[in-house]
Write an enzyme that holds these catalytic residues in place. Sequence first.
Site, PDB file in Angstrom:
ATOM      1  N   ASP A  11     -58.272   1.442  80.026  1.00  0.00           N
ATOM      2  CA  ASP A  11     -57.158   1.826  79.183  1.00  0.00           C
ATOM      3  C   ASP A  11     -56.046   2.293  80.128  1.00  0.00           C
ATOM      4  O   ASP A  11     -56.265   2.438  81.344  1.00  0.00           O
ATOM      5  CB  ASP A  11     -57.593   2.947  78.242  1.00  0.00           C
ATOM      6  N   ASP A  13     -52.669   4.563  78.965  1.00  0.00           N
ATOM      7  CA  ASP A  13     -52.034   5.839  78.627  1.00  0.00           C
ATOM      8  C   ASP A  13     -53.037   6.978  78.534  1.00  0.00           C
ATOM      9  O   ASP A  13     -54.045   6.885  77.836  1.00  0.00           O
ATOM     10  CB  ASP A  13     -51.297   5.706  77.291  1.00  0.00           C
TER      11      ASP A  13
END
Length: 231
Positions: A11, A13
């Site tokens: 991922d 953020d």
Amino acid sequence: MFNKVTHVLFDLDGLLIDSENYYTEAFSNVCAKYGKEFTWEVKATLLGFQNRECAEKIVQTLDLPITTDEFLTQCQEQYEILFPKVELMPGAKTLVEHLHNCGIPIALATSSSEDSVQLKMAKHQKFLSYFHHLVMGSSDPEVTKGKPDPAIFLVCASRFPDKPEPEKCLVFEDALNGVKAARAANMQVVIVPDPRVDKNLLQNATLILESLEDFKPELFGLPPYNQCACK
């Protein structure tokens, strides 16, 4: 020792970059225009969702007198000011460089759009170059649903040339929806959560860490930091 993996999906953020604080600032600034407060209680329900889904939930939850599109437009104005300031999270550069240098196939699976990623990563282009490919859920036509649906991770895995089985993929996440998505894809998942998240909600995660700096690659059959057979 966990099940051995051959590919790693990240991922973005809140995991590799510190953008979550800037999202909070942007949302807070827009909500404040209408006398509303964007609290942690609201934010906690949004982690891992795509941008439009977040906007819809904020507008509805806080009863803002604007449309979702208007909210997104006002947030975009904030993003253009804030996102170029984004820095890498502790341990991100070391881990990603290590896996890349050791020939471990790695890819990015983020709910953000391509425009958003480029804005946030403008000064981190070398870092982005380490990834075999980037899947940006909000603008990728193959990602038909956002997390917690497994689509983004299944699409991401399918774009490696050797198309690894899900069981051979390790996901790194920071959000509960990301954990749910990874597990639904039948992948192991390491989570580095916001410290305010209730750990009881993260029991499905394979491993919970306080920082990427604490990760030991050898636990998943990956080359350890001190003896990497670099390619």
